[in-house]
Motif scaffolding. Structure first.
Motif, PDB file in Angstrom:
ATOM      1  N   PRO A  15       0.824  -1.216   0.000  1.00 15.85           N
ATOM      2  CA  PRO A  15       0.000   0.000   0.000  1.00 15.85           C
ATOM      3  C   PRO A  15       0.852   1.257   0.000  1.00 15.85           C
ATOM      4  CG  PRO A  15      -0.751  -1.556   1.667  1.00 15.85           C
ATOM      5  CD  PRO A  15       0.564  -2.065   1.158  1.00 15.85           C
ATOM      6  N   PRO A  16       0.439   2.294  -0.745  1.00 12.34           N
ATOM      7  CA  PRO A  16       1.248   3.522  -0.814  1.00 12.34           C
ATOM      8  C   PRO A  16       1.343   4.251   0.517  1.00 12.34           C
ATOM      9  CG  PRO A  16      -0.882   3.848  -1.863  1.00 12.34           C
ATOM     10  CD  PRO A  16      -0.775   2.386  -1.572  1.00 12.34           C
ATOM     11  N   TRP A  17       0.414   4.000   1.432  1.00 16.26           N
ATOM     12  CA  TRP A  17       0.448   4.641   2.748  1.00 16.26           C
ATOM     13  C   TRP A  17       1.298   3.871   3.752  1.00 16.26           C
ATOM     14  CZ3 TRP A  17      -4.042   3.120   0.250  1.00 16.26           C
ATOM     15  CH2 TRP A  17      -4.532   1.860   0.584  1.00 16.26           C
ATOM     16  N   GLY A  18       1.959   2.801   3.300  1.00 13.06           N
ATOM     17  CA  GLY A  18       2.816   2.032   4.187  1.00 13.06           C
ATOM     18  C   GLY A  18       2.075   0.861   4.804  1.00 13.06           C
ATOM     19  N   GLY A  19       2.799   0.063   5.539  1.00 13.84           N
ATOM     20  CA  GLY A  19       2.181  -1.089   6.171  1.00 13.84           C
ATOM     21  C   GLY A  19       2.521  -2.380   5.452  1.00 13.84           C
ATOM     22  N   PRO A  20       2.161  -3.511   6.058  1.00  9.77           N
ATOM     23  CA  PRO A  20       2.528  -4.804   5.493  1.00  9.77           C
ATOM     24  C   PRO A  20       1.628  -5.287   4.372  1.00  9.77           C
ATOM     25  CG  PRO A  20       1.339  -5.105   7.546  1.00  9.77           C
ATOM     26  CD  PRO A  20       1.485  -3.614   7.364  1.00  9.77           C
ATOM     27  N   GLY A  21       0.560  -4.593   4.073  1.00  7.08           N
ATOM     28  CA  GLY A  21      -0.366  -5.056   3.047  1.00  7.08           C
ATOM     29  C   GLY A  21      -1.461  -5.924   3.639  1.00  7.08           C
ATOM     30  N   TRP A  22      -2.227  -6.534   2.774  1.00  4.04           N
ATOM     31  CA  TRP A  22      -3.352  -7.341   3.223  1.00  4.04           C
ATOM     32  C   TRP A  22      -2.854  -8.631   3.880  1.00  4.04           C
ATOM     33  CZ3 TRP A  22      -8.205  -7.184  -0.408  1.00  4.04           C
ATOM     34  CH2 TRP A  22      -8.485  -5.850  -0.722  1.00  4.04           C
ATOM     35  N   ASP A  23      -3.731  -9.190   4.720  1.00  5.74           N
ATOM     36  CA  ASP A  23      -3.424 -10.439   5.422  1.00  5.74           C
ATOM     37  C   ASP A  23      -3.338 -11.584   4.404  1.00  5.74           C
ATOM     38  OD1 ASP A  23      -3.082 -12.526   7.127  1.00  5.74           O
ATOM     39  OD2 ASP A  23      -4.970 -12.275   8.211  1.00  5.74           O
ATOM     40  N   GLN A  24      -2.154 -12.168   4.293  1.00  2.97           N
ATOM     41  CA  GLN A  24      -1.930 -13.213   3.301  1.00  2.97           C
ATOM     42  C   GLN A  24      -2.558 -14.543   3.700  1.00  2.97           C
ATOM     43  OE1 GLN A  24      -0.216 -13.017   0.389  1.00  2.97           O
ATOM     44  NE2 GLN A  24       0.796 -11.049   0.505  1.00  2.97           N
ATOM     45  N   THR A  25      -2.918 -14.721   4.973  1.00  3.73           N
ATOM     46  CA  THR A  25      -3.464 -15.994   5.440  1.00  3.73           C
ATOM     47  C   THR A  25      -4.985 -16.005   5.499  1.00  3.73           C
ATOM     48  OG1 THR A  25      -3.296 -15.270   7.763  1.00  3.73           O
ATOM     49  CG2 THR A  25      -1.387 -16.403   6.802  1.00  3.73           C
ATOM     50  N   ASP A  26      -5.615 -14.872   5.260  1.00  2.00           N
ATOM     51  CA  ASP A  26      -7.073 -14.773   5.331  1.00  2.00           C
ATOM     52  C   ASP A  26      -7.676 -15.232   3.996  1.00  2.00           C
ATOM     53  OD1 ASP A  26      -9.689 -14.226   5.818  1.00  2.00           O
ATOM     54  OD2 ASP A  26      -9.412 -12.110   6.317  1.00  2.00           O
ATOM     55  N   LEU A  27      -8.370 -16.355   4.007  1.00  2.00           N
ATOM     56  CA  LEU A  27      -8.946 -16.894   2.767  1.00  2.00           C
ATOM     57  C   LEU A  27     -10.073 -16.026   2.228  1.00  2.00           C
ATOM     58  CD1 LEU A  27      -9.010 -20.727   3.560  1.00  2.00           C
ATOM     59  CD2 LEU A  27      -7.342 -19.445   2.227  1.00  2.00           C
ATOM     60  N   SER A  28     -10.701 -15.237   3.089  1.00  2.00           N
ATOM     61  CA  SER A  28     -11.765 -14.357   2.604  1.00  2.00           C
ATOM     62  C   SER A  28     -11.213 -13.272   1.682  1.00  2.00           C
ATOM     63  CB  SER A  28     -12.503 -13.720   3.780  1.00  2.00           C
ATOM     64  OG  SER A  28     -11.634 -12.906   4.557  1.00  2.00           O
ATOM     65  N   ASN A  29      -9.944 -12.912   1.856  1.00  2.00           N
ATOM     66  CA  ASN A  29      -9.327 -11.945   0.946  1.00  2.00           C
ATOM     67  C   ASN A  29      -9.230 -12.508  -0.473  1.00  2.00           C
ATOM     68  OD1 ASN A  29      -8.943  -9.898   2.807  1.00  2.00           O
ATOM     69  ND2 ASN A  29      -6.930 -10.637   3.434  1.00  2.00           N
ATOM     70  N   ILE A  30      -8.958 -13.810  -0.587  1.00  2.26           N
ATOM     71  CA  ILE A  30      -8.897 -14.443  -1.904  1.00  2.26           C
ATOM     72  C   ILE A  30     -10.262 -14.417  -2.569  1.00  2.26           C
ATOM     73  CG2 ILE A  30      -8.483 -16.626  -3.108  1.00  2.26           C
ATOM     74  CD1 ILE A  30      -6.300 -17.238  -1.122  1.00  2.26           C
ATOM     75  N   THR A  31     -11.303 -14.709  -1.787  1.00  5.11           N
ATOM     76  CA  THR A  31     -12.660 -14.685  -2.338  1.00  5.11           C
ATOM     77  C   THR A  31     -13.039 -13.286  -2.798  1.00  5.11           C
ATOM     78  OG1 THR A  31     -13.299 -16.483  -0.848  1.00  5.11           O
ATOM     79  CG2 THR A  31     -15.070 -15.212  -1.846  1.00  5.11           C
ATOM     80  N   PHE A  32     -12.725 -12.295  -1.966  1.00  3.33           N
ATOM     81  CA  PHE A  32     -13.081 -10.921  -2.331  1.00  3.33           C
ATOM     82  C   PHE A  32     -12.320 -10.462  -3.562  1.00  3.33           C
ATOM     83  CE2 PHE A  32     -11.906  -6.417  -2.144  1.00  3.33           C
ATOM     84  CZ  PHE A  32     -13.169  -5.849  -2.272  1.00  3.33           C
ATOM     85  N   LEU A  33     -11.026 -10.765  -3.630  1.00  8.47           N
ATOM     86  CA  LEU A  33     -10.222 -10.300  -4.756  1.00  8.47           C
ATOM     87  C   LEU A  33     -10.631 -10.985  -6.062  1.00  8.47           C
ATOM     88  CD1 LEU A  33      -6.738  -9.978  -3.047  1.00  8.47           C
ATOM     89  CD2 LEU A  33      -8.110  -8.137  -4.018  1.00  8.47           C
TER      90      LEU A  33
END
Length: 286
Positions: free
Chosen positions: A202-220
């Motif tokens: 992310p341009p505002w810094g930080g580690p980015g989205w949670d790589q272990t959350d399977l709901s992120n895969i569904t949303f993306l």
């Protein structure tokens, strides 16, 4: 080297520029072909494709220089004799991708030079560049995280779709359906590369989205489909605007046609009017 937001955004901008340009140029070219009986490509079409090749060469060279010579880049060093290991392979991946688009741009330029390369070679070189890009992204992962792999797998689908349409254009040239599909794939690639930058870095810094959350895969996955809907909406809007522009120009100028590929007005009745004048002068001479 992890994916940076700026690098992903720049790569996405490269594809978005071409996608937006084609979303205007191809509908205009199609409208011109409907009113013109000429089988040979017009001078405006040739100039537009020459211009595309020059822009492609410029962006590809800039991309290679940026990937190689940023402060954290490899500076053309591929292997370190001190550590006995490869150095910064991620910039080399992207440099290789830009290299093939550079070759595609050179072929575009030479195709419209006095050398007269075989027809379709420019589309073949673009298809080859896209296939190479897809191959590189198939094995491009900054980590073993499932989300990273999923993001790039979706991107590869858009890349190979564009590569297939460009390959078909080698044999079926100037087909509006293939051109539209290729344009939509470029728009999808560009916007999705921006999305990858926001997710992983992310341009505002930080580690980015949670790589272990399977709901992120569904949303993306749903988000990828929404990106394509937006690409289709852009295509529809630009096609409608092109048609309105074409009709308004014809209403305004009457028998003056528009060289739709470069925006220059030309007179459709030059040949017929010259013939009429020739006949009148012949009768006067008699």
């Amino acid at each position: 080297m992890p994916t940076s937001f700026l690098g992903s955004a720049l790569r996405g901008t490269f594809f978005l520029i071409f996608g937006l340009w084609w979303s205007v140029r191809y509908p205009l070219k199609y409208l011109r072909r409907k009113v013109s009986a000429e089988s040979q490509p017009s001078y405006g079409v040739q100039r537009a494709e020459f211009f595309e090749g020059a822009v492609k060469v410029f962006f590809a060279l800039a991309g290679i220089l940026v990937e190689q010579f940023i402060p954290t880049g490899p500076h053309l060093h591929l292997y370190s004799s001190n550590t006995h290991s490869w150095t910064d392979l991620t910039p080399w991946h992207f440099s290789t991708m830009y290299l093939f688009f550079l070759l595609s741009g050179i072929v575009d330029i030479v195709s419209h030079s006095p050398l007269k390369l075989p027809l379709g070679l420019d589309r073949l070189s673009l298809s080859m560049a896209l296939f190479i890009e897809g191959l590189l992204f198939c094995f491009h992962a900054n980590s073993n995280a499932a989300l990273d792999h999923h993001l790039h797998s979706l991107l590869v689908m858009a890349i190979f779709a564009g590569a297939l349409s460009a390959l078909l254009e080698v044999f079926i040239r100037d087909h509006i359906i293939l051109e539209t599909f290729k344009t939509s794939s470029f728009l999808l690639q560009g916007s999705w590369l921006w999305q990858i930058g926001f997710v992983l870095s992310p341009p505002w810094g930080g580690p980015g989205w949670d790589q272990t959350d399977l709901s992120n895969i569904t949303f993306l996955t749903m988000c990828f489909c929404w990106h394509y809907v937006v690409a289709l909406a852009i295509l529809a809007a630009n096609s409608a605007a092109s048609r309105c522009c074409n009709e308004s120009c014809q209403l305004k100028f009457g028998d003056i046609d528009v060289e739709l590929d470069c925006g220059v007005c030309i007179h459709k009745g030059n040949k017929s009017s010259s013939r009429a004048l020739l006949r009148e002068s012949t009768l006067d001479d008699k």
